[in-house]
Design an enzyme around this catalytic site. Structure first.
Site, PDB file in Angstrom:
ATOM      1  N   CYS A  79      61.356 -12.134  93.646  1.00  0.00           N
ATOM      2  CA  CYS A  79      60.787 -12.727  94.865  1.00  0.00           C
ATOM      3  C   CYS A  79      61.232 -14.187  94.987  1.00  0.00           C
ATOM      4  CB  CYS A  79      59.267 -12.607  94.827  1.00  0.00           C
ATOM      5  SG  CYS A  79      58.449 -13.106  96.356  1.00  0.00           S
ATOM      6  N   CYS A 125      53.534 -21.296  96.523  1.00  0.00           N
ATOM      7  CA  CYS A 125      53.182 -20.197  97.428  1.00  0.00           C
ATOM      8  C   CYS A 125      51.752 -19.729  97.158  1.00  0.00           C
ATOM      9  CB  CYS A 125      54.134 -19.031  97.216  1.00  0.00           C
ATOM     10  SG  CYS A 125      55.841 -19.372  97.673  1.00  0.00           S
ATOM     11  N   CYS A 128      60.060 -21.464  89.260  1.00  0.00           N
ATOM     12  CA  CYS A 128      60.541 -20.523  90.277  1.00  0.00           C
ATOM     13  C   CYS A 128      62.031 -20.252  90.124  1.00  0.00           C
ATOM     14  CB  CYS A 128      60.238 -21.034  91.679  1.00  0.00           C
ATOM     15  SG  CYS A 128      61.034 -22.592  92.061  1.00  0.00           S
TER      16      CYS A 128
HETATM   17  S1  SF4 Z   1      56.220 -18.388  94.221  1.00  0.00           S
HETATM   18 FE1  SF4 Z   1      56.668 -17.679  96.303  1.00  0.00          FE
HETATM   19  S2  SF4 Z   1      58.736 -16.934  96.204  1.00  0.00           S
HETATM   20 FE2  SF4 Z   1      57.989 -17.052  94.080  1.00  0.00          FE
HETATM   21  S3  SF4 Z   1      57.071 -15.038  93.583  1.00  0.00           S
HETATM   22 FE3  SF4 Z   1      55.439 -16.291  94.425  1.00  0.00          FE
HETATM   23  S4  SF4 Z   1      55.422 -15.802  96.622  1.00  0.00           S
HETATM   24 FE4  SF4 Z   1      57.402 -15.155  95.825  1.00  0.00          FE
END
Ligand code: SF4
Length: 244
Positions: free
Chosen positions: A123, A208, A234
């Site tokens: 993701c 997020c 991330c």
């Molecule tokens: S931080 Fe954002 S981009 Fe990363 S897994 Fe979570 S929702 Fe998805």
């Protein structure tokens, strides 16, 4: 180190020497150096809990510098409101919303719903890393608000380093590398910078919404990111870097 006011070629910069000379320099001087020396230079910001610090320095150096904001489609509404509030308050004139190729709905259609639960690395790769790589195609280097004291992974962050992004070598600059959380809080108070709306509700680090929770007193600020998982980054700061 290159200090000419004329913008040189990226290859003219001795990265090792620059990292050595800029270590310990005021953050605003590091930012000024980057703006002067890196031909096509941008700044990235999450418009999260600590974003106001670096962005206030950007506004002081050059309010027209491109500020890249990764709009993943999963941000809190408060973060999106803060992105506009902070840009307006600081007079930043060139904030660029960087979005993934797929909307949240298109991603769910193609890969199934709630990828952030099933495979957050994928993701993040789709919604953060790939869009940033694409956005950086137009630049030779960028600055981030990463600080050494944030996580063990960031403890050796150089002030200036080369960074391999999607097959290209860019310069990555971390003006706040040596700053502590207390330095950031002090700067925010001194300059009366508006806090992120969620900062007063226990969110020490804000990304997020599906992957961020408030932290308990005494917990590390980033403990609320991907809580309960081994994941701590991330991926946008995990490229291979080289400096002094
Ligand atoms: S931080 Fe954002 S981009 Fe990363 S897994 Fe979570 S929702 Fe998805």
């Amino acid at each position: 180190m290159v200090t000419d006011t004329l913008v040189p070629a990226l290859s003219d910069i001795d990265v090792e020497e620059a990292a050595h000379e800029l270590e310990g320099a005021p953050a605003i001087d590091i930012l000024r150096w980057a703006r002067a020396c890196i031909p096509r230079f941008a700044v990235t910001s999450s418009f999260g809990a600590d974003a106001a610090t670096l962005l206030s320095l950007v506004a002081e150096v050059d309010a027209d510098l491109p500020v890249l904001f990764l709009d993943t489609g999963f941000h809190f509404a408060e973060s999106l409101a803060y992105r506009h509030l902070l840009a307006n308050r600081l007079g930043l004139r060139n904030v660029i919303d960087v979005r993934p190729d797929l909307t949240v709905a298109q991603q769910a259609d193609r890969y199934g719903p709630a990828m952030y639960l099933r495979d957050p690395d994928v993701c993040c790769a789709l919604r953060k890393v790939a869009p940033l790589d694409e956005a950086l195609e137009g630049y030779d280097g960028w600055a981030t608000g990463v600080r050494r004291s944030q996580t063990p992974d960031r403890a050796s962050t150089p002030v200036v380093a080369t960074a391999d992004r999607d097959g290209r070598t860019l310069l990555k600059v971390a003006p706040l590398a040596a700053w502590t959380a207390a330095d950031v809080a002090g700067h925010r108070r001194l300059h009366d910078l508006p806090p992120h709306p969620l900062a007063n509700r226990g969110f020490g680090s804000i990304g997020c919404a599906p992957c961020t929770r408030p932290t308990a007193p005494g917990e590390d600020d980033r403990a609320g990111r991907w809580a309960g998982r081994a994941k701590t980054e991330c991926g946008i700061h995990l490229e291979s870097t080289t400096s002094a």
